[in-house]
Design a protein around this motif. Structure first.
Motif, PDB file in Angstrom:
ATOM      1  N   GLN A 216      12.758   3.506   1.354  1.00  0.00           N
ATOM      2  CA  GLN A 216      11.944   3.488   2.565  1.00  0.00           C
ATOM      3  C   GLN A 216      12.508   4.522   3.541  1.00  0.00           C
ATOM      4  O   GLN A 216      13.649   4.958   3.375  1.00  0.00           O
ATOM      5  CB  GLN A 216      11.974   2.102   3.217  1.00  0.00           C
ATOM      6  N   GLY A 256       3.710  -4.695  -2.240  1.00  0.00           N
ATOM      7  CA  GLY A 256       3.009  -3.440  -2.521  1.00  0.00           C
ATOM      8  C   GLY A 256       3.912  -2.231  -2.563  1.00  0.00           C
ATOM      9  O   GLY A 256       3.579  -1.223  -3.203  1.00  0.00           O
ATOM     10  N   LYS A 257       5.066  -2.314  -1.901  1.00  0.00           N
ATOM     11  CA  LYS A 257       5.986  -1.173  -1.913  1.00  0.00           C
ATOM     12  C   LYS A 257       6.590  -0.949  -3.286  1.00  0.00           C
ATOM     13  O   LYS A 257       7.100   0.134  -3.564  1.00  0.00           O
ATOM     14  CB  LYS A 257       7.088  -1.380  -0.866  1.00  0.00           C
ATOM     15  N   THR A 260       4.040   1.618  -5.005  1.00  0.00           N
ATOM     16  CA  THR A 260       3.592   2.803  -4.271  1.00  0.00           C
ATOM     17  C   THR A 260       3.716   4.032  -5.167  1.00  0.00           C
ATOM     18  O   THR A 260       4.781   4.282  -5.737  1.00  0.00           O
ATOM     19  CB  THR A 260       4.438   3.006  -3.000  1.00  0.00           C
ATOM     20  N   VAL A 264       3.455   9.225  -2.272  1.00  0.00           N
ATOM     21  CA  VAL A 264       3.441   8.552  -0.972  1.00  0.00           C
ATOM     22  C   VAL A 264       4.830   8.069  -0.573  1.00  0.00           C
ATOM     23  O   VAL A 264       5.087   7.779   0.589  1.00  0.00           O
ATOM     24  CB  VAL A 264       2.440   7.375  -0.994  1.00  0.00           C
ATOM     25  N   LEU A 265       5.742   7.960  -1.538  1.00  0.00           N
ATOM     26  CA  LEU A 265       7.097   7.530  -1.217  1.00  0.00           C
ATOM     27  C   LEU A 265       7.746   8.530  -0.270  1.00  0.00           C
ATOM     28  O   LEU A 265       7.493   9.724  -0.354  1.00  0.00           O
ATOM     29  CB  LEU A 265       7.932   7.418  -2.506  1.00  0.00           C
ATOM     30  N   HIS A 268       5.125   4.617   2.112  1.00  0.00           N
ATOM     31  CA  HIS A 268       4.353   3.440   1.708  1.00  0.00           C
ATOM     32  C   HIS A 268       3.131   3.200   2.595  1.00  0.00           C
ATOM     33  O   HIS A 268       2.775   2.059   2.890  1.00  0.00           O
ATOM     34  CB  HIS A 268       5.242   2.179   1.704  1.00  0.00           C
ATOM     35  N   TYR A 269       2.478   4.272   3.034  1.00  0.00           N
ATOM     36  CA  TYR A 269       1.274   4.105   3.836  1.00  0.00           C
ATOM     37  C   TYR A 269       0.232   3.282   3.064  1.00  0.00           C
ATOM     38  O   TYR A 269      -0.054   3.543   1.908  1.00  0.00           O
ATOM     39  CB  TYR A 269       0.664   5.451   4.206  1.00  0.00           C
ATOM     40  N   HIS A 271       0.374   0.183   2.082  1.00  0.00           N
ATOM     41  CA  HIS A 271       0.874  -0.728   1.047  1.00  0.00           C
ATOM     42  C   HIS A 271       0.401  -2.163   1.239  1.00  0.00           C
ATOM     43  O   HIS A 271       0.526  -2.984   0.330  1.00  0.00           O
ATOM     44  CB  HIS A 271       2.408  -0.706   1.020  1.00  0.00           C
ATOM     45  N   SER A 274      -2.093  -3.556  -1.434  1.00  0.00           N
ATOM     46  CA  SER A 274      -1.433  -3.873  -2.704  1.00  0.00           C
ATOM     47  C   SER A 274      -0.550  -5.108  -2.563  1.00  0.00           C
ATOM     48  O   SER A 274      -0.455  -5.932  -3.488  1.00  0.00           O
ATOM     49  CB  SER A 274      -0.591  -2.682  -3.169  1.00  0.00           C
TER      50      SER A 274
END
Length: 415
Positions: A216, A256-257, A260, A264-265, A268-269, A271, A274
């Protein structure tokens, strides 16, 4: 006939902890002996009786034999000839395999007192491997006794059990029971770490297991690793005395992360969508209670927008409250905010930072609920316009709190 106090009561007494419940083992007796003394039978699989006065559980000393995979595949044998040592040998950990007789003498045939002093979880015998629930119990004990470690030989045995598929035979109801109890202990993160160390987390909660190692943004998450963030969130929920639905929501909020896509990593936009989908799958698999399921799904879906509460326009704030059924279920909306506050605090070195989003949305909820929908309805000649008029009044009530300026998703702090 001899009677012994056994198990957790002896362990907690030696640790200087309050003893909540006492279990008793009866050696040298038959069911008929206890019935003649007024005991009431309650056991299904083996003879357990309630004391006629104290209503505490008394079980006849027994041995057991594994007959099928899973935690239910056992045949139990009770007989007046079964000794205390034989009964204690079937127990999971040495610290739970001690007893006191009626004179107060401690019976410790498997070294439980030494393991208590050394702060070690150690299995009593190879029979530990016959019951996969013991993996969950040990992980739960790790959440309660955070300064204990798992003996290396016990960890090896647990890994072998996972490799042999014993954990796969656990039924959802039993997994949920032990998971829920572990979440309510002082350090829930320890339960996850023990389950992960032996490989059981990947079998039971693969959606949670895959969060470990996922990065993150360090700007907002000094701990970087999403799994480590989850552990911090859970322990903060415990430290602040949150109820089970909030702690379970914390467990599932960021699933959801773990899926991902690489481009996008680590941001995590988006997420949340998910996270909700994966949380729903976990809830269905575990057959968890409705209150835990509903709050977990709501938190997974909404925690991103809750974190941005200070930048939301009044109409967006009202839509959030309505979408979450905050008018009819204000207590659940507050629980959502509590879960999001734990998420905000679950960051290395940032746990003490204020979380004004919660105060903002609590004020907005109070303002929206104060709108008199009945009075507005009576003023409308065109009944079809009532819903829009009520909605507009709610927006005006939030506007009175002060305006927000909505920003694009991802521009606010990512927690």
């Amino acid at each position: 006939m001899k009677v012994y106090c056994v198990g957790g009561a002896i362990r907690d007494e030696l640790l200087g902890l309050p003893v909540q419940d006492r279990d008793w083992v009866v050696v040298g007796a038959t069911p008929e002996d206890l019935l003649a003394r007024g005991f009431r039978p309650v056991g299904k699989d083996f003879p357990v009786f309630l004391h006629p006065a104290s209503h505490e559980e008394y079980a006849l000393a027994r041995t057991e034999r594994k007959t099928a995979p899973g935690y239910a595949g056992f045949v139990f044998h009770t007989d007046p000839s079964v000794s205390l040592e034989e009964d204690l040998a079937r127990r999971d950990l040495t610290i739970n395999a001690m007893a006191r007789d009626e004179a107060g003498t401690l019976m410790d045939p498997y070294g439980g007192q030494a393991d208590l002093a050394a702060r070690v979880f150690r299995h009593v015998s190879p029979a530990f491997a016959e019951d996969p629930v013991r993996i969950l119990r040990l992980a739960r004990f790790a959440a309660r006794f955070a300064d204990f470690r798992v003996a290396p030989e016990t960890l090896v045995l647990m890994r072998r059990m996972v490799d042999d598929g014993e954990v796969d035979a656990l039924v959802p109801e039993r997994v949920w029971q032990e998971l829920a109890r572990g979440l309510m202990e002082a350090r829930p993160s320890r339960m996850l770490r023990v389950l992960r160390d032996c490989g059981a987390l990947a079998r039971l909660l693969p959606e949670v297991d895959r969060l470990f190692g996922v990065p993150q943004p360090a700007k907002h998450h000094p701990e970087v690793d999403t799994g480590e963030h989850l552990c911090l969130v859970l322990d903060h929920a415990a430290a602040t005395g949150q109820p089970l639905p909030v702690r379970f929501a914390c467990l599932l909020h960021d699933l959801g992360k773990g899926v991902t896509p690489a481009p996008v990593l680590p941001h995590h936009y988006g997420h949340e969508a998910s996270s909700e989908r994966l949380a729903r799958a976990v809830c269905e698999r575990l057959k968890c209670p409705v209150d835990c399921r509903d709050l977990a799904l709501m938190t997974a879906r909404e925690h991103g927008i809750v974190h941005r509460a200070l930048e939301l326009r009044p109409d967006t704030t009202v839509k959030l409250i309505e979408r979450c059924d905050g008018l009819r279920r204000p207590e659940r909306f507050v629980a959502l905010l509590d879960a999001c506050a734990c998420d905000h605090a679950g960051r290395a070195g940032l746990a003490g930072r204020p979380y004004p989003a919660r105060d903002r949305l609590l004020a907005a909820l109070a303002a929206v609920r104060a709108v008199d929908a009945g009075a507005i309805a009576r003023q409308q000649a065109d009944k079809a316009r009532i819903p829009a008029a009520v909605h507009a009044a709610r927006i005006d009530a939030v506007k009175a709190l002060g305006r927000g300026t909505e920003v694009p998703v991802g521009a606010a702090n990512d927690t």
